[in-house]
Write a protein that holds these residues in place. Structure first.
Motif, PDB file in Angstrom:
ATOM      1  N   TRP A 136       6.727  -8.362 -11.098  1.00  0.00           N
ATOM      2  CA  TRP A 136       6.043  -7.084 -11.300  1.00  0.00           C
ATOM      3  C   TRP A 136       6.730  -6.268 -12.405  1.00  0.00           C
ATOM      4  N   THR A 137       8.055  -6.169 -12.348  1.00  0.00           N
ATOM      5  CA  THR A 137       8.778  -5.387 -13.356  1.00  0.00           C
ATOM      6  C   THR A 137       8.760  -6.073 -14.721  1.00  0.00           C
ATOM      7  N   GLN A 196      12.241   2.965 -10.877  1.00  0.00           N
ATOM      8  CA  GLN A 196      12.160   3.130  -9.422  1.00  0.00           C
ATOM      9  C   GLN A 196      10.737   3.359  -8.938  1.00  0.00           C
ATOM     10  N   THR A 197       9.959   4.131  -9.670  1.00  0.00           N
ATOM     11  CA  THR A 197       8.582   4.416  -9.249  1.00  0.00           C
ATOM     12  C   THR A 197       7.734   3.148  -9.267  1.00  0.00           C
ATOM     13  N   LYS A 198       7.876   2.362 -10.338  1.00  0.00           N
ATOM     14  CA  LYS A 198       7.108   1.122 -10.451  1.00  0.00           C
ATOM     15  C   LYS A 198       7.514   0.135  -9.353  1.00  0.00           C
ATOM     16  N   GLU A 199       8.808   0.104  -9.063  1.00  0.00           N
ATOM     17  CA  GLU A 199       9.282  -0.785  -8.005  1.00  0.00           C
ATOM     18  C   GLU A 199       8.747  -0.350  -6.642  1.00  0.00           C
ATOM     19  N   LEU A 200       8.727   0.950  -6.400  1.00  0.00           N
ATOM     20  CA  LEU A 200       8.245   1.463  -5.121  1.00  0.00           C
ATOM     21  C   LEU A 200       6.764   1.151  -4.920  1.00  0.00           C
ATOM     22  N   ILE A 201       5.990   1.216  -5.985  1.00  0.00           N
ATOM     23  CA  ILE A 201       4.559   0.902  -5.889  1.00  0.00           C
ATOM     24  C   ILE A 201       4.375  -0.531  -5.408  1.00  0.00           C
ATOM     25  N   PHE A 202       5.129  -1.470  -6.000  1.00  0.00           N
ATOM     26  CA  PHE A 202       4.986  -2.867  -5.584  1.00  0.00           C
ATOM     27  C   PHE A 202       5.415  -3.052  -4.135  1.00  0.00           C
ATOM     28  N   LYS A 203       6.505  -2.409  -3.734  1.00  0.00           N
ATOM     29  CA  LYS A 203       7.004  -2.574  -2.367  1.00  0.00           C
ATOM     30  C   LYS A 203       5.985  -2.072  -1.343  1.00  0.00           C
ATOM     31  N   ILE A 204       5.288  -1.018  -1.669  1.00  0.00           N
ATOM     32  CA  ILE A 204       4.239  -0.495  -0.774  1.00  0.00           C
ATOM     33  C   ILE A 204       3.074  -1.488  -0.705  1.00  0.00           C
ATOM     34  N   ILE A 205       2.655  -1.997  -1.872  1.00  0.00           N
ATOM     35  CA  ILE A 205       1.578  -2.990  -1.903  1.00  0.00           C
ATOM     36  C   ILE A 205       1.965  -4.210  -1.073  1.00  0.00           C
TER      37      ILE A 205
END
Length: 510
Positions: A430-431, A438-447
């Motif tokens: 994803w990255t 951090q924001t982009k990483e958090l989006i993937f973790k939620i998905i």
């Protein structure tokens, strides 16, 4: 009070029906939207029933085995020394130790593929599928060695001490170094498939079979309930990043592995007189008509399919975890990684297969030749009557009833550890596509956690088909890259081997 009881019962019934309709709706949408992808990946060779993707993996594993001079056998002892930390310099760049990297990668491979996947293989391909699983595991060690060496060599090292690596990076950098075009295109394609694989085989399949095990052991209830509980626990771990994941996996993996293997060994030893017979069935089924689906061909196909899904050799996923290791010698992590298919497939999968084959025979009535019946009048366990983890559970429980609770714990731990490892694989893909942050990483973790719930609610068929297809699609792209880059790995191997023999490679722990 008595007047309220019917209303309460009606409300409970309506709630259950609503929950069931949610599960059915999720399954219908999922199955309808992924069928084309599954059909493409598992299309048979013209004029045969043999999936082209299986041949793709078999040929690659064979080529790497021969090209590197059967490195999986020659370097086995040195690999163990590296895992023990005998050659580890704490000042080397990286985030985790050799053991932590191995544990993290193993937590993504030693999972429900070893429990449910083996049962699926035997259910379709017969006992002979076990032989081909073992062979696939032994040859896959060379594939794993190749991809993980490249993962470390071409990783990105950042100022804060973190690293990013894996096929996306060695496709980009390695191809550029050799002057070969299309590296960036392959990297993007791999990253897309990796995200799909993370959401499918590394997530939904795990949640699906965990729910099947838990509800089958402790009582039936809607899958989304299990999904929400698992998602909460997974999120609590993965939000802390790789070091948090490695800290958990280095404790969970050895415990769950030992627990599962010891349980299997107890059952096998209880029926020690049948071990020779079971291996006889495995060898006979591998080369004769004992395989359920087309004899030898059916056993071979199922064996290689399930071994590849279980140990992921050639897929490229483990290279992402191994890239974070503390080392200045890329080849050392290649050595460490080749232990994975051996532990995963040769040891753990074989244990599962022996338990299933032996207990299935014990459940046959010698007088009638039919399976023994339970109190409800249905067969206790049949190859075609159970699929996935249900068959393995029936096999374990037939030996000692309380073993199903041990297996339930193992399944939960397997599913949990696999999901947190694959969340990291998907995150790095994803990255790579969308950039660090951090924001982009958090989006993937939620998905990722949302798909935990979806997986638990869907049925086995669509989930396992999609899981296989997504992971094998990663292998298509990854193996193309490995063919182009394997001369680089060979140079690394020759250089390290000569320096090791001359004593130039320093041993830190005598």
């Amino acid at each position: 009070m008595h007047k309220l009881l019917p209303a309460a019962a009606l409300l409970a019934s309506a709630s259950a029906a609503s929950a069931q309709s949610v599960d059915e709706k999720v399954n219908e949408i999922f199955a309808n939207s992924t069928g084309w992808f599954v059909n493409l990946i598992f299309a048979p060779l013209p004029g045969t029933s043999f999936p082209w993707i299986v041949l793709w993996l078999v040929v690659a594993a064979t080529i790497f085995t021969v090209y590197f001079g059967f490195v999986q056998f020659r370097a086995f002892a040195h690999s163990i020394s590296l895992v023990k930390g005998d050659y580890s310099d704490p000042n080397d760049a990286g985030e985790v130790s050799h053991f932590q990297a191995l544990a993290t990668a193993l937590s993504g491979t030693v999972g429900l593929g070893n429990i449910a996947g083996v049962a699926v293989a035997i259910g379709i391909g017969g006992p002979g599928a076990t032989f081909w699983m073992i062979l696939a595991g032994l040859m896959g060690m060379a594939s794993k060695f190749t991809e993980c060496t490249l993962g470390v060599k071409y990783r990105n090292e950042y100022a804060d001490g973190t690293v990013s690596g894996g096929p996306m990076y060695y496709m980009t950098k390695g191809f550029e170094e050799r002057g070969i075009p299309a590296g960036k295109f392959l990297a993007i394609l791999f990253a897309i498939f990796c995200i799909l694989g993370a959401l499918g085989g590394g997530n939904m399949f795990q949640a699906n079979q965990a729910h099947a095990m838990i509800s089958g052991t402790f009582g039936d209830y809607p899958g989304w309930v299990t999904g929400i509980l698992l998602a909460g626990v997974v999120f609590a771990v993965i939000v802390g990043g790789l070091k948090s994941i490695a800290s958990v996996t280095e404790k969970v993996v050895p415990f769950m592995g030992v627990l599962y293997v010891i349980t299997a060994i107890i059952i096998i030893l209880m029926n020690a007189d049948m071990i020779g017979w079971a291996f006889g069935q495995i060898f006979a089924g591998a080369f004769t008509g004992l395989g359920v689906a087309g004899g030898m061909v059916g056993a071979l196909i199922q064996g290689f399919k399930r071994a590849a899904f279980s140990n992921e050799a050639g897929v490229g996923s483990a290279a992402i975890a191994h890239s974070a290791v503390r080392t200045k010698e890329p080849i050392t992590e290649g050595f460490v990684s080749l232990l994975e298919p051996f532990i995963d497939t040769v040891v753990v999968c074989t244990m599962t297969a022996l338990v299933i084959i032996i207990t299935q025979q014990l459940l046959i009535d010698e007088t009638t030749g039919n399976y023994l019946l339970n109190e409800a009048g249905s067969a206790i366990a049949t190859v075609d009557g159970n699929s996935g983890v249900a068959l393995t559970s029936a096999a374990f429980s037939s030996a000692l009833p309380f073993f199903k609770y041990v297996l339930a714990l193992a399944v939960i731990l397997f599913a949990f550890s696999t999901m947190i490892s694959w969340s990291y694989y998907g995150l790095k893909a994803w990255t790579f596509l969308f950039g660090e942050g951090q924001t982009k990483e958090l989006i993937f973790k939620i998905i990722f956690c949302i798909f935990v719930v979806i997986g638990a609610a869907a049925s086995l068929g669509p989930v396992i088909d999609f899981s296989d297809a997504a992971i094998f699609a990663m292998a298509v792209v990854n193996i193309i890259a490995l063919y182009f880059l394997m001369p680089i790995v060979k140079r690394e191997l020759q250089s390290y081997t000569s320096r090791l023999k001359s004593g130039e490679i320093k041993r830190y722990n005598a």
